[in-house]
Motif scaffolding. Structure first.
Motif, mmCIF file in Angstrom:
data_model
loop_
_atom_site.group_PDB
_atom_site.id
_atom_site.type_symbol
_atom_site.label_atom_id
_atom_site.label_comp_id
_atom_site.label_asym_id
_atom_site.label_seq_id
_atom_site.Cartn_x
_atom_site.Cartn_y
_atom_site.Cartn_z
ATOM 1 N N ASP A 1 4.156 -1.045 -26.692
ATOM 2 C CA ASP A 1 2.939 -1.130 -27.502
ATOM 3 C C ASP A 1 3.329 -1.012 -28.969
ATOM 4 O O ASP A 1 3.896 0.001 -29.385
ATOM 5 N N THR A 2 3.038 -2.033 -29.774
ATOM 6 C CA THR A 2 3.452 -2.030 -31.174
ATOM 7 C C THR A 2 2.775 -0.934 -31.995
ATOM 8 O O THR A 2 3.240 -0.606 -33.091
ATOM 9 N N GLY A 3 1.711 -0.343 -31.464
ATOM 10 C CA GLY A 3 1.037 0.720 -32.188
ATOM 11 C C GLY A 3 1.512 2.117 -31.833
ATOM 12 O O GLY A 3 1.037 3.106 -32.391
#
Length: 254
Positions: A6-8
């Motif tokens: 997850d890039t976040g």
């Protein structure tokens, strides 16, 4: 899986050389990489390959850590002194090789170190390539508290019929009945050590004792096809088997 993060989500790690007590209580150097963040984390012992305790081993340790694993890679060649990985490996070979007993002692100490870390989830795996694959199979058959093992093209698990040496007194295949954890094997069909025929022999032995194992055998790939710094690298086969390795460890360790 590769690129499944997850890039976040926060990502971070610590990677450093440390000292641990290895075989016979000897202090040895080890490379330890571990995630920063909420645990607990599963653990992996990465056994060095024949080229030595080298930069590829360090990068592979960090790669597993990027996927959520605390990893230790012990310097199993510590008794041959220090220098560049090539220099140390040369001295090791000139001495006739490293003793299986010594490697198993260092691996057992590494497993104990990982299990005793505050962030451990209590699950530990072992992986090795080349001679490290052979040592991985040996560890999975002779050491306690290993939850999963990955043998990457381990040459010498099945012997050549010429008998043992002081350093390698017993062919690891002779311990197959004692294999105590699930095993993943990754092999190239063009490899000469182990050959396809030797992998067949190992598979038959695993079937004989009804062991939990899975082998992936790749056409167009020989020995060391994960080694992206060498001509033997095979991108498609390497990435497919890398993902299968992560899936295997995730299943048994997370």
């Amino acid at each position: 899986m590769w690129n499944s993060f997850d890039t976040g989500k926060y990502s971070g790690m610590i990677a450093e050389t440390i000292r641990i007590k290895g075989h016979n209580g000897d202090y040895i150097t080890a490379y330890h990489s571990r995630p920063i963040g909420d645990g607990p984390f599963p653990s992996i012992v990465l056994i060095p390959h024949m080229p030595g305790w080298d930069e590829y081993c360090f990068e592979t340790a960090r790669r597993f850590t990027q996927h959520g694993y605390s990893v230790i890679c012990p310097n199993i060649y510590e008794r041959f002194g220090h220098g560049t990985p090539t220099e140390v490996a040369k001295r090791m070979m000139e001495a006739g090789g490293v003793y299986d007993e010594s490697v198993m002692g260092d691996c057992d100490a590494s497993l104990s170190f990982l299990r005793n870390q505050a962030g451990s989830n209590g699950k530990t795996g072992v992986i090795g390539m080349c001679s490290g694959g052979r040592h991985t199979f040996l560890a999975a058959c002779t050491l306690d508290n290993i939850d999963a093992a990955v043998d990457c093209w381990g040459g010498g698990v099945v012997g050549d019929g010429k008998g043992g040496t002081p350093q390698r007194p017993v062919e690891p295949i002779k311990y197959t009945e004692k294999l105590s954890c699930p095993l993943l094997g990754i092999f190239g069909n063009d490899d000469r050590s182990p050959t396809k025929e030797q992998v067949d022999i190992l598979e038959e032995e695993l079937k004989k004792y009804n062991k939990d194992y899975t082998f992936y055998r790749y056409d167009g790939a020989g020995h060391g096809f994960w080694y992206y710094d060498k001509p033997m690298y095979r991108q498609e086969q390497a990435m497919d088997s890398w993902n299968k390795c992560i899936e295997f460890f995730d299943k048994h360790l997370k």
